[in-house]
Scaffold this active site. Structure first.
Site, PDB file in Angstrom:
ATOM      1  N   ARG A 116      12.683   3.049   8.441  1.00 22.36           N
ATOM      2  CA  ARG A 116      12.171   3.335   9.794  1.00 22.36           C
ATOM      3  C   ARG A 116      12.050   2.011  10.532  1.00 22.36           C
ATOM      4  NH1 ARG A 116       7.169   2.104  10.812  1.00 22.36           N
ATOM      5  NH2 ARG A 116       6.117   2.509   8.858  1.00 22.36           N
ATOM      6  N   HIS A 169       5.486   3.066  13.034  1.00 22.97           N
ATOM      7  CA  HIS A 169       5.241   4.420  12.516  1.00 22.97           C
ATOM      8  C   HIS A 169       5.147   5.445  13.652  1.00 22.97           C
ATOM      9  CE1 HIS A 169       3.365   7.690  10.239  1.00 22.97           C
ATOM     10  NE2 HIS A 169       2.436   7.732  11.175  1.00 22.97           N
ATOM     11  N   TYR A 225       2.514  -5.710   9.067  1.00 26.22           N
ATOM     12  CA  TYR A 225       2.751  -5.452   7.637  1.00 26.22           C
ATOM     13  C   TYR A 225       4.184  -5.660   7.151  1.00 26.22           C
ATOM     14  CZ  TYR A 225       3.958  -0.808   9.562  1.00 26.22           C
ATOM     15  OH  TYR A 225       4.490   0.223  10.296  1.00 26.22           O
TER      16      TYR A 225
HETATM   17  C1  LIG Z   1      -3.469  14.308   4.287  1.00 24.38           C
HETATM   18  C2  LIG Z   1      -3.188  13.299   5.332  1.00 24.38           C
HETATM   19  N1  LIG Z   1      -3.587  12.015   5.163  1.00 24.38           N
HETATM   20  C3  LIG Z   1      -3.292  11.090   6.100  1.00 24.38           C
HETATM   21  C4  LIG Z   1      -2.628  11.444   7.247  1.00 24.38           C
HETATM   22  C5  LIG Z   1      -2.300  10.398   8.289  1.00 24.38           C
HETATM   23  N2  LIG Z   1      -0.881  10.073   8.183  1.00 24.38           N
HETATM   24  C6  LIG Z   1       0.030  10.659   8.997  1.00 24.38           C
HETATM   25  S1  LIG Z   1       1.587  10.174   8.630  1.00 24.38           S
HETATM   26  C7  LIG Z   1       1.045   9.168   7.398  1.00 24.38           C
HETATM   27  C8  LIG Z   1       2.027   8.359   6.586  1.00 24.38           C
HETATM   28  C9  LIG Z   1       2.970   9.188   5.830  1.00 24.38           C
HETATM   29  O1  LIG Z   1       3.933   8.347   5.252  1.00 24.38           O
HETATM   30  P1  LIG Z   1       5.207   8.962   4.562  1.00 24.38           P
HETATM   31  O2  LIG Z   1       4.849  10.189   3.848  1.00 24.38           O
HETATM   32  O3  LIG Z   1       5.883   7.899   3.796  1.00 24.38           O
HETATM   33  O4  LIG Z   1       6.101   9.424   5.806  1.00 24.38           O
HETATM   34  P2  LIG Z   1       6.751   8.524   6.950  1.00 24.38           P
HETATM   35  O5  LIG Z   1       5.792   8.574   8.099  1.00 24.38           O
HETATM   36  O6  LIG Z   1       6.934   7.156   6.406  1.00 24.38           O
HETATM   37  O7  LIG Z   1       8.044   9.183   7.282  1.00 24.38           O
HETATM   38  C10 LIG Z   1      -0.320   9.218   7.258  1.00 24.38           C
HETATM   39  C11 LIG Z   1      -1.111   8.434   6.290  1.00 24.38           C
HETATM   40  C12 LIG Z   1      -2.239  12.787   7.394  1.00 24.38           C
HETATM   41  N3  LIG Z   1      -1.557  13.213   8.465  1.00 24.38           N
HETATM   42  N4  LIG Z   1      -2.517  13.690   6.430  1.00 24.38           N
END
Ligand SMILES: Cc1ncc(C[n+]2csc(CCOP(=O)(O)OP(=O)(O)O)c2C)c(N)n1
Ligand SMILES: [Mg+2]
Length: 347
Positions: free
Chosen positions: A262, A266, A275
Site C-alpha cells: 500500500r 492507510h 513508520y
Molecule cells: C477489530 C478492529 N480493530 C481495529 C480496527 C481499526 N483498524 C481498521 S483497519 C486496521 C488495520 C488493518 O490492517 P490489515 O488487516 O493489514 O489491512 P490493511 O488496512 O493493511 O489492508 C485497523 C487496526 C478495526 N476496524 N477493527
C-alpha cells in the site's frame, strides 16, 4: 524486543515481469482488465483529492492493490458467486459492476447510495444486485459471515463459490480463525484472499505473526494454502481461478495470500512517514501493478499509446460526471438515518 521485530520487516518488491504462463484469456479480456485497473485507480486518486479539498469526510484507498482485486473479479462468475469484500477493495467492486457514480454518492453521503443508504462510512461496500455483501467496520468479521454463506450454498446444493478479502493484520482477529476453521471442517467453497500489504496501519506483519507467510497457517485449518504476486494481475487471476475451480468442484477452501503493498497512507487520517522510509515506498512504486501490466500489454502489441489515452479520457469523463452528479444530489432526509444499514431499500 519490539524494535527487533520492526527491523525484520524487509520484504523485496516483486520482479518487473508479468507471469502470463498458461493464461487462457484473449486480447479483449486482457484489455478489459486494463480498463478496470485504470478506472479504479483514477477513481481512487479522485477520492484522495476530494477528501483533501474537504468535500468528502474520509478516504481509504485500494491504490497499489488493484491487481489482485481485478484478477479475482475476472476469476469468478460475476453476479452468481458471492463476494464479501473489505474496505480496500475498490477495484474489486468496480470490476464487479459497482459504478463510479455509486461510489461518489456513498463518499458524499448522498441520497441514492446503494451500499447503505448513506448510513455507513465510505468504502463499506455492498451491492445486492451482484451479490456483494455489506460488511461491518471491525476487521475480519466478514470471514465467519462468508463461511456461513459458503455453507448455505453447499447445503442448497448450489455450485456457487464465496470470495472474502482482508488484510494480513486482520488475521490476528479471532473471527478469522473461526471462519477458516469452519471452512476446513465443512470443506466450504470459500476463497479467503489475504492482501498482505506488510502493514496494519503502522504495525508491520512481523508483529502480527511468527511465520513468514500468512498462507503457512493453512494446514492448521485443513485448507489449501497458496501465495501469489498480488501486484501481477495475471498471476493473481491464475491463482484465484485455480482456487475457484477447486471450490466449485467440491474440493474445499483455499487461503490465498496475495503479496502486495500500500504505497499511500492507510487512510486519509494516517501519516505513513512516521513508520516507514520513503525509499521503501519508492522501491514498491517501481513495481506498481498498473504500470507493470501496461508495459506488458505494450510489449505484446495489445495496447498502443492512443489506446492508453482513450482509456484515460474515458475514465476522467466518467469520474467527472460521477462527481458532478453526487454534488448535485440531495442529502437523505434526517429520518432516513434510522433505516437499515445492511439491507438498504435503495439497493
Ligand atoms: C477489530 C478492529 N480493530 C481495529 C480496527 C481499526 N483498524 C481498521 S483497519 C486496521 C488495520 C488493518 O490492517 P490489515 O488487516 O493489514 O489491512 P490493511 O488496512 O493493511 O489492508 C485497523 C487496526 C478495526 N476496524 N477493527
Ligand atoms: Mg495490511
Amino acid at each position: 524486543m519490539l524494535a527487533d521485530l520492526r527491523e525484520q520487516v524487509h520484504v523485496e518488491p516483486p520482479p518487473a515481469e508479468i507471469d502470463d504462463v498458461e493464461i487462457d484469456l484473449n486480447q479483449e479480456v486482457l484489455l478489459e482488465m486494463y480498463w478496470q485497473l485504470v478506472r479504479a485507480r483514477r477513481l481512487d486518486e479522485r477520492g484522495w483529492i476530494l477528501q483533501r479539498q474537504g468535500k468528502i469526510p474520509f478516504h481509504i484507498s485500494g491504490f497499489g492493490q488493484e491487481a489482485i482485486q481485478v484478477g479475482a473479479a475476472f476469476a469468478i462468475r460475476q453476479g452468481y458467486d458471492y463476494v464479501h469484500p473489505y474496505y480496500r477493495d475498490l477495484a474489486l467492486n468496480i470490476a464487479l459492476g459497482y459504478t463510479p457514480a455509486e461510489f461518489m454518492l456513498a463518499a458524499y453521503g448522498k441520497q441514492g447510495d446503494v451500499t447503505s443508504g448513506a448510513r455507513q462510512m465510505p468504502s463499506h461496500f455492498g451491492l445486492r444486485r451482484v451479490n456483494i455483501v455489506s460488511g461491518s467496520s471491525p476487521v475480519a468479521t466478514q470471514v465467519p459471515q462468508a463461511a456461513g454463506i459458503a455453507l448455505a450454498c453447499k447445503l442448497r446444493g448450489e455450485d456457487r463459490v464465496v470470495i472474502t478479502c482482508l488484510g494480513e493484520g486482520a488475521t490476528s482477529q479471532g473471527e478469522w480463525y473461526e471462519g477458516m476453521n469452519w471452512a476446513g471442517i465443512h470443506k466450504l467453497p470459500l476463497i479467503c484472499i489475504v492482501q498482505n500489504n506488510i502493514y496494519a496501519i503502522s504495525v508491520p506483519f512481523t508483529m502480527q505473526m511468527s511465520v513468514a507467510n500468512v498462507a503457512d497457517r493453512a494446514p492448521m485449518f485443513g485448507v489449501i494454502g497458496a501465495i501469489c504476486d498480488g501486484n501481477d494481475v495475471l498471476a493473481s487471476y491464475k491463482a484465484v481461478k485455480q482456487a475457484v475451480d477447486l471450490a466449485r468442484s467440491g474440493g474445499g477452501a483455499t487461503l490465498l495470500e496475495a503479496k502486495t503493498y500500500r504505497p499511500t497512507p492507510h487512510s486519509s487520517d494516517d501519516d505513513d512517514r512516521t513508520y516507514r522510509t520513503r525509499e521503501e515506498v519508492e522501491a514498491w512504486n517501481q513495481r506498481d501493478p498498473i504500470a507493470r501490466y501496461q508495459r506488458y500489454l505494450l510489449d505484446k502489441g495489445f495496447l498502443t499509446q492512443s489506446m492508453i489515452e482513450e482509456n484515460e479520457a474515458r475514465a476522467r469523463q466518467e469520474i467527472d460526471a460521477a462527481q458532478a452528479a453526487a454534488e448535485a444530489a440531495p442529502y437523505p432526509p434526517p429520518e432516513a438515518a434510522m433505516g437499515p444499514i445492511f439491507a438498504p431499500p435503495e439497493a
